[in-house]
Scaffold this motif. Structure first.
Motif, PDB file in Angstrom:
ATOM      1  N   TRP A  25       2.934   1.282  33.171  1.00 16.73           N
ATOM      2  CA  TRP A  25       3.340   2.077  34.325  1.00 16.73           C
ATOM      3  C   TRP A  25       2.323   3.204  34.453  1.00 16.73           C
ATOM      4  O   TRP A  25       2.346   4.149  33.674  1.00 16.73           O
ATOM      5  CB  TRP A  25       4.733   2.619  34.110  1.00 16.73           C
ATOM      6  CG  TRP A  25       5.349   3.314  35.281  1.00 16.73           C
ATOM      7  CD1 TRP A  25       4.767   3.670  36.460  1.00 16.73           C
ATOM      8  CD2 TRP A  25       6.702   3.756  35.379  1.00 16.73           C
ATOM      9  NE1 TRP A  25       5.651   4.290  37.276  1.00 16.73           N
ATOM     10  CE2 TRP A  25       6.859   4.367  36.637  1.00 16.73           C
ATOM     11  CE3 TRP A  25       7.776   3.708  34.535  1.00 16.73           C
ATOM     12  CZ2 TRP A  25       8.059   4.921  37.058  1.00 16.73           C
ATOM     13  CZ3 TRP A  25       8.977   4.258  34.958  1.00 16.73           C
ATOM     14  CH2 TRP A  25       9.104   4.847  36.208  1.00 16.73           C
ATOM     15  N   GLY A  26       1.408   3.106  35.396  1.00 14.19           N
ATOM     16  CA  GLY A  26       0.331   4.083  35.516  1.00 14.19           C
ATOM     17  C   GLY A  26      -0.515   4.032  34.260  1.00 14.19           C
ATOM     18  O   GLY A  26      -0.936   2.957  33.827  1.00 14.19           O
ATOM     19  N   ASN A  27      -0.758   5.192  33.644  1.00 13.05           N
ATOM     20  CA  ASN A  27      -1.522   5.249  32.395  1.00 13.05           C
ATOM     21  C   ASN A  27      -0.628   5.118  31.174  1.00 13.05           C
ATOM     22  O   ASN A  27      -1.103   5.194  30.050  1.00 13.05           O
ATOM     23  CB  ASN A  27      -2.309   6.569  32.306  1.00 13.05           C
ATOM     24  CG  ASN A  27      -3.438   6.608  33.299  1.00 13.05           C
ATOM     25  OD1 ASN A  27      -3.999   5.583  33.641  1.00 13.05           O
ATOM     26  ND2 ASN A  27      -3.768   7.792  33.781  1.00 13.05           N
ATOM     27  N   ARG A  31      12.258  -0.058  32.754  1.00 16.00           N
ATOM     28  CA  ARG A  31      13.067   0.074  33.965  1.00 16.00           C
ATOM     29  C   ARG A  31      14.546   0.139  33.592  1.00 16.00           C
ATOM     30  O   ARG A  31      15.059  -0.681  32.839  1.00 16.00           O
ATOM     31  CB  ARG A  31      12.810  -1.115  34.889  1.00 16.00           C
ATOM     32  CG  ARG A  31      13.489  -0.978  36.197  1.00 16.00           C
ATOM     33  CD  ARG A  31      13.053  -2.053  37.129  1.00 16.00           C
ATOM     34  NE  ARG A  31      13.767  -1.851  38.385  1.00 16.00           N
ATOM     35  CZ  ARG A  31      13.619  -2.593  39.437  1.00 16.00           C
ATOM     36  NH1 ARG A  31      12.757  -3.587  39.407  1.00 16.00           N
ATOM     37  NH2 ARG A  31      14.299  -2.356  40.521  1.00 16.00           N
ATOM     38  N   VAL A  32      15.230   1.137  34.110  1.00 14.19           N
ATOM     39  CA  VAL A  32      16.657   1.315  33.859  1.00 14.19           C
ATOM     40  C   VAL A  32      17.395   0.733  35.059  1.00 14.19           C
ATOM     41  O   VAL A  32      17.483   1.344  36.110  1.00 14.19           O
ATOM     42  CB  VAL A  32      17.013   2.812  33.660  1.00 14.19           C
ATOM     43  CG1 VAL A  32      18.503   2.979  33.438  1.00 14.19           C
ATOM     44  CG2 VAL A  32      16.221   3.393  32.501  1.00 14.19           C
ATOM     45  N   SER A  33      17.895  -0.486  34.878  1.00 20.68           N
ATOM     46  CA  SER A  33      18.571  -1.157  35.991  1.00 20.68           C
ATOM     47  C   SER A  33      19.801  -1.895  35.477  1.00 20.68           C
ATOM     48  O   SER A  33      20.052  -1.939  34.274  1.00 20.68           O
ATOM     49  CB  SER A  33      17.603  -2.152  36.655  1.00 20.68           C
ATOM     50  OG  SER A  33      17.212  -3.135  35.727  1.00 20.68           O
ATOM     51  N   GLY A  34      20.550  -2.443  36.380  1.00 19.58           N
ATOM     52  CA  GLY A  34      21.723  -3.230  36.008  1.00 19.58           C
ATOM     53  C   GLY A  34      22.699  -2.456  35.145  1.00 19.58           C
ATOM     54  O   GLY A  34      23.039  -1.311  35.437  1.00 19.58           O
ATOM     55  N   LEU A  35      23.123  -3.079  34.026  1.00 20.39           N
ATOM     56  CA  LEU A  35      24.088  -2.435  33.126  1.00 20.39           C
ATOM     57  C   LEU A  35      23.541  -1.145  32.542  1.00 20.39           C
ATOM     58  O   LEU A  35      24.285  -0.209  32.287  1.00 20.39           O
ATOM     59  CB  LEU A  35      24.473  -3.382  31.987  1.00 20.39           C
ATOM     60  CG  LEU A  35      25.348  -4.572  32.352  1.00 20.39           C
ATOM     61  CD1 LEU A  35      25.549  -5.478  31.147  1.00 20.39           C
ATOM     62  CD2 LEU A  35      26.679  -4.103  32.883  1.00 20.39           C
ATOM     63  N   MET A  36      22.224  -1.091  32.299  1.00 19.46           N
ATOM     64  CA  MET A  36      21.646   0.125  31.716  1.00 19.46           C
ATOM     65  C   MET A  36      21.814   1.309  32.661  1.00 19.46           C
ATOM     66  O   MET A  36      21.855   2.445  32.229  1.00 19.46           O
ATOM     67  CB  MET A  36      20.152  -0.075  31.403  1.00 19.46           C
ATOM     68  CG  MET A  36      19.913  -0.996  30.239  1.00 19.46           C
ATOM     69  SD  MET A  36      18.219  -0.940  29.620  1.00 19.46           S
ATOM     70  CE  MET A  36      17.263  -1.482  31.013  1.00 19.46           C
ATOM     71  N   ARG A  37      21.898   1.066  33.927  1.00 16.74           N
ATOM     72  CA  ARG A  37      22.075   2.148  34.894  1.00 16.74           C
ATOM     73  C   ARG A  37      23.551   2.339  35.245  1.00 16.74           C
ATOM     74  O   ARG A  37      24.053   3.454  35.321  1.00 16.74           O
ATOM     75  CB  ARG A  37      21.286   1.832  36.173  1.00 16.74           C
ATOM     76  CG  ARG A  37      21.430   2.910  37.227  1.00 16.74           C
ATOM     77  CD  ARG A  37      21.004   2.431  38.608  1.00 16.74           C
ATOM     78  NE  ARG A  37      21.958   1.424  39.068  1.00 16.74           N
ATOM     79  CZ  ARG A  37      21.626   0.337  39.752  1.00 16.74           C
ATOM     80  NH1 ARG A  37      20.373   0.094  40.047  1.00 16.74           N
ATOM     81  NH2 ARG A  37      22.544  -0.515  40.130  1.00 16.74           N
TER      82      ARG A  37
END
Length: 89
Positions: A12-14, A19-25
């Motif tokens: 992600w960039g340098n 990614r915090v998505s689905g159940l993690m979010r």
């Protein structure tokens, strides 16, 4: 309640990102700009919502200690010289 979720750390960039998505979010109700605390161990890391302090101090540690020296410190804070009688063999 706990769940195991498989994810991949990606470039992600340098740096690297997870990614915090689905159940993690959704389960901990993370939203954009949610403050978190990250505990790092040799095995990995744990992300939790940051505990909000009830009454945060309006000063930084640096501001509180500015100008503190033996002549301005309270006498309880000044470390006395060690007495010879305190040494035992």
């Amino acid at each position: 309640m706990s769940f195991a979720v498989d994810a991949k750390i990606q470039k992600w960039g340098n740096g690297l990102g997870l990614r915090v998505s689905g159940l993690m979010r959704d389960i901990p109700h993370f939203e954009e700009n949610t403050p978190v605390t990250i505990e790092i161990t040799e095995d990995g890391f744990t992300v939790k919502k940051a505990q909000q302090s009830i009454n945060p101090l309006p000063f930084t540690e640096e501001q509180l200690l500015a100008g503190l020296n033996p002549s301005t410190a309270h006498s309880d804070l000044v470390v006395p010289a060690t007495l010879e009688s305190e040494w035992t063999e």
